[in-house]
Design a protein around this motif. Structure first.
Motif, PDB file in Angstrom:
ATOM      1  N   PRO A  46       0.799  -1.232   0.000  1.00 19.74           N
ATOM      2  CA  PRO A  46       0.000   0.000   0.000  1.00 19.74           C
ATOM      3  C   PRO A  46       0.829   1.277   0.000  1.00 19.74           C
ATOM      4  O   PRO A  46       0.269   2.361  -0.118  1.00 19.74           O
ATOM      5  N   GLN A  47       2.168   1.167   0.153  1.00 23.07           N
ATOM      6  CA  GLN A  47       3.006   2.359   0.155  1.00 23.07           C
ATOM      7  C   GLN A  47       4.385   1.997  -0.382  1.00 23.07           C
ATOM      8  O   GLN A  47       4.787   0.830  -0.405  1.00 23.07           O
ATOM      9  N   LEU A  48       5.123   3.001  -0.839  1.00 18.75           N
ATOM     10  CA  LEU A  48       6.507   2.807  -1.215  1.00 18.75           C
ATOM     11  C   LEU A  48       7.337   2.580   0.044  1.00 18.75           C
ATOM     12  O   LEU A  48       7.004   3.073   1.120  1.00 18.75           O
ATOM     13  N   LEU A  49       8.423   1.821  -0.104  1.00 22.15           N
ATOM     14  CA  LEU A  49       9.261   1.498   1.055  1.00 22.15           C
ATOM     15  C   LEU A  49       8.385   1.049   2.225  1.00 22.15           C
ATOM     16  O   LEU A  49       8.189   1.779   3.204  1.00 22.15           O
ATOM     17  N   ASP A  50       7.871  -0.148   2.123  1.00 19.12           N
ATOM     18  CA  ASP A  50       6.819  -0.590   3.038  1.00 19.12           C
ATOM     19  C   ASP A  50       7.245  -0.674   4.504  1.00 19.12           C
ATOM     20  O   ASP A  50       6.392  -0.778   5.387  1.00 19.12           O
ATOM     21  N   ARG A  51       8.552  -0.597   4.798  1.00 20.29           N
ATOM     22  CA  ARG A  51       8.992  -0.654   6.189  1.00 20.29           C
ATOM     23  C   ARG A  51       9.150   0.726   6.823  1.00 20.29           C
ATOM     24  O   ARG A  51       9.487   0.830   8.001  1.00 20.29           O
ATOM     25  N   GLU A  52       8.942   1.761   6.047  1.00 18.16           N
ATOM     26  CA  GLU A  52       9.125   3.115   6.571  1.00 18.16           C
ATOM     27  C   GLU A  52       7.828   3.655   7.164  1.00 18.16           C
ATOM     28  O   GLU A  52       6.735   3.141   6.894  1.00 18.16           O
ATOM     29  N   ASP A  53       7.953   4.715   7.958  1.00 16.67           N
ATOM     30  CA  ASP A  53       6.778   5.383   8.499  1.00 16.67           C
ATOM     31  C   ASP A  53       5.961   5.990   7.357  1.00 16.67           C
ATOM     32  O   ASP A  53       6.522   6.362   6.314  1.00 16.67           O
ATOM     33  N   PRO A  54       4.656   6.125   7.543  1.00 13.74           N
ATOM     34  CA  PRO A  54       3.807   6.657   6.469  1.00 13.74           C
ATOM     35  C   PRO A  54       4.216   8.030   5.963  1.00 13.74           C
ATOM     36  O   PRO A  54       4.081   8.308   4.769  1.00 13.74           O
ATOM     37  N   ASP A  55       4.727   8.913   6.838  1.00 14.58           N
ATOM     38  CA  ASP A  55       5.108  10.248   6.365  1.00 14.58           C
ATOM     39  C   ASP A  55       6.297  10.185   5.409  1.00 14.58           C
ATOM     40  O   ASP A  55       6.381  10.956   4.440  1.00 14.58           O
ATOM     41  N   VAL A  56       7.213   9.242   5.647  1.00 15.68           N
ATOM     42  CA  VAL A  56       8.360   9.071   4.758  1.00 15.68           C
ATOM     43  C   VAL A  56       7.902   8.542   3.407  1.00 15.68           C
ATOM     44  O   VAL A  56       8.283   9.060   2.348  1.00 15.68           O
ATOM     45  N   SER A  57       7.078   7.507   3.442  1.00 10.78           N
ATOM     46  CA  SER A  57       6.586   6.918   2.194  1.00 10.78           C
ATOM     47  C   SER A  57       5.748   7.907   1.398  1.00 10.78           C
ATOM     48  O   SER A  57       5.839   7.967   0.165  1.00 10.78           O
ATOM     49  N   ALA A  58       4.939   8.704   2.092  1.00 11.90           N
ATOM     50  CA  ALA A  58       4.105   9.701   1.405  1.00 11.90           C
ATOM     51  C   ALA A  58       4.971  10.760   0.731  1.00 11.90           C
ATOM     52  O   ALA A  58       4.674  11.210  -0.382  1.00 11.90           O
ATOM     53  N   ALA A  59       6.053  11.155   1.391  1.00  9.02           N
ATOM     54  CA  ALA A  59       6.951  12.154   0.796  1.00  9.02           C
ATOM     55  C   ALA A  59       7.617  11.611  -0.454  1.00  9.02           C
ATOM     56  O   ALA A  59       7.789  12.330  -1.448  1.00  9.02           O
ATOM     57  N   LEU A  60       7.986  10.342  -0.436  1.00  5.77           N
ATOM     58  CA  LEU A  60       8.597   9.729  -1.617  1.00  5.77           C
ATOM     59  C   LEU A  60       7.588   9.581  -2.746  1.00  5.77           C
ATOM     60  O   LEU A  60       7.927   9.759  -3.924  1.00  5.77           O
ATOM     61  N   LEU A  61       6.355   9.251  -2.402  1.00  4.55           N
ATOM     62  CA  LEU A  61       5.314   9.142  -3.418  1.00  4.55           C
ATOM     63  C   LEU A  61       5.082  10.491  -4.085  1.00  4.55           C
ATOM     64  O   LEU A  61       4.960  10.584  -5.321  1.00  4.55           O
ATOM     65  N   GLU A  62       5.052  11.534  -3.294  1.00  4.74           N
ATOM     66  CA  GLU A  62       4.887  12.880  -3.845  1.00  4.74           C
ATOM     67  C   GLU A  62       6.061  13.236  -4.754  1.00  4.74           C
ATOM     68  O   GLU A  62       5.878  13.837  -5.817  1.00  4.74           O
ATOM     69  N   LEU A  63       7.260  12.859  -4.350  1.00  2.80           N
ATOM     70  CA  LEU A  63       8.437  13.114  -5.180  1.00  2.80           C
ATOM     71  C   LEU A  63       8.310  12.418  -6.527  1.00  2.80           C
ATOM     72  O   LEU A  63       8.561  13.018  -7.579  1.00  2.80           O
TER      73      LEU A  63
END
Length: 468
Positions: A207-224
């Motif tokens: 459901p997110q990029l880098l599935d082991r990271e916190d949601p705020d980190v994954s969300a920032a990468l998705l936005e990038l």
């Protein structure tokens, strides 16, 4: 055929293996190291250093683009993929030469061939020349690494997808690259290829990029990724593949929005790793594997076989070169009456996208799962003067602080994050309070100066109870 005897027999010349060979040989011990294909292992040949070399070329493209607003170039920008590959190849050739010189200088015997156990601490080596040798060691060390996995999807293997190995040798620009996997390798290559000019789609099962990271980190990468013009499909299930990567491929994909077909030119498989233990004949050597094929080791990196050690990826260690190097130090310590083990190691992680993601210690999810109370210090990257000078203000920096003012974890998603992390990691290793960094006089304008800002004005959040 006679069996040649060595004090130390090392299989694989990756990070741990080569340093162990050089050090033991310099001690005057008769040492042989067997390498199947890549002198020095994957890092200088097909992984860490070559990939960062190519990523920097992509960074140069982004900086030279007139849209960056740096005022250093105008006109039409062209990308020479053959030139990118040539620069990378020249670096690799120089590194291999350095490795060969080290083997010669230390006296470690480098044997090019593929080893397979025929008995306890004994292997047969099929040499690249076509001949065969039988080798035995009083002590044996395994450093055989891992390779990119190809998911078991109908038609995928037949499509001959690229792995990072082939991607690093590209002298052409893929028209449309589909990246299987939203982890470290997938994200780094996706951004680089997009900056070179490819259309890029990422398929991520979770459901997110880098599935082991916190949601705020994954969300920032998705936005990038979105801002770079990269299509990301989360919760994506690859159902089938038809065609040939490098020509045309058709991928049938199911996601939350339903099923669709993606027509592309190339596929990059970046969905995990497989240990290179399947052709090693470990059963003949009395060496146990776990359910995933990794060699079972204890905290001293000893295997189930007496006087046999395993290091790096094949031993299930975190798959980073810096961990492989520490595995070498652990094993050398065992051989020289030291007490170093893998217990309690503080392992840093770095994703070399632009901007970088660097993390060490606990994530918020890990702190909560362990019921550890913490508070968060967090600032946007734009608060750091260095980022303003670079015109790279995307991202944030955050730290988890325990009740005793010790730093539990740190994450930075910003320019120069990998360098920024080192100071925090040092403080964590020394069990120092965050106030030491807060009160330090740090050079202006550097990325590290951001630590003063972080720990002075970043505490807008209350203590979080890990019990929740």
């Amino acid at each position: 055929m006679s069996i040649e005897q060595y004090q130390n027999l090392i299989i694989g010349s990756g990070e741990a293996g080569k340093y162990l060979a050089w050090n033991l040989a310099k001690m005057g011990q008769k040492t042989a190291i067997v390498e199947r294909s890549m002198i020095g292992g994957s890092c200088p040949n097909i992984a860490c250093l070559p990939s960062k070399n190519v990523i920097f070329s992509a960074k140069a493209v982004s900086l030279a683009n007139p849209s960056s607003g740096l005022g250093v170039m105008s006109g039409t920008l062209q990308v020479d993929m053959a030139g990118v590959a040539r620069r990378k190849r020249e670096m690799v050739e120089e590194l291999v030469t350095i490795h060969l010189n080290n083997f010669k200088a230390t006296g470690a015997e480098l044997i090019l061939g593929e080893a397979r156990f025929t008995g306890s601490k004994t292997v047969q080596v099929e040499l690249q020349s076509g001949d065969t040798r039988q080798l035995a060691g009083e002590r044996v060390f395994l450093c055989v690494g891992s390779r990119a996995s190809i998911p078991n999807v109908p038609g995928l293997a037949a499509a001959r997808p690229m792995t990072h190995v082939e991607a690093l040798n590209l002298e052409r620009l893929p028209e449309h690259l589909v990246v299987l996997g939203g982890g470290y390798v997938g994200l780094e290559f996706a951004q680089a290829m997009r900056r070179f000019g490819s259309r890029v789609t990422i398929l991520q099962r979770g459901p997110q990029l880098l599935d082991r990271e916190d949601p705020d980190v994954s969300a920032a990468l998705l936005e990038l990724m979105h801002d770079e013009g990269i299509e990301v499909i989360l919760k994506a299930e690859l159902l089938s593949v038809a065609g040939r990567s490098g020509e045309e491929v058709r991928l049938k994909v199911r996601s939350a929005s339903g099923e669709r077909e993606i027509v592309a030119s190339d596929i990059l498989a970046a969905a995990g790793r497989t240990p290179n233990t399947d052709r090693l004949g470990v059963d003949q050597g009395g060496i146990e594997l776990d359910a995933r094929g990794y060699i079972r080791v204890n905290e001293k990196l000893q295997t189930s076989a007496v006087e046999v050690w395993a290091m790096g990826d094949c031993a299930g260690s975190p798959q980073f070169t810096h961990v492989g190097y520490d595995d070498f130090r652990v094993v050398l310590s065992q051989l020289t009456s030291g007490g170093r083990t893998t217990t309690g190691r503080l392992i840093p992680y770095c994703l070399f996208t632009d901007p970088e993601l660097a993390r060490v210690g606990m994530s918020e999810a890990e702190a909560r799962s362990q019921k550890i109370a913490y508070r968060v210090a967090r600032i946007p990257a734009a608060r750091i003067g260095r980022m303003q000078t670079l015109s790279e203000t995307r991202g944030f920096v955050k730290a988890l602080i325990g009740e005793n003012d010790r730093i539990l974890g740190f994450a930075a998603f910003c320019a120069e994050a990998s360098e920024l992390m080192a100071g925090v990691q040092t403080a964590m290793l020394g069990n120092l309070p965050y106030t030491l960094l807060r009160d330090a006089v740090l050079t202006h304008p550097t990325a590290s100066e951001g630590l003063t800002v972080l720990f002075t004005s970043g505490f807008a959040n209350p203590v979080v109870s890990g019990a929740k």
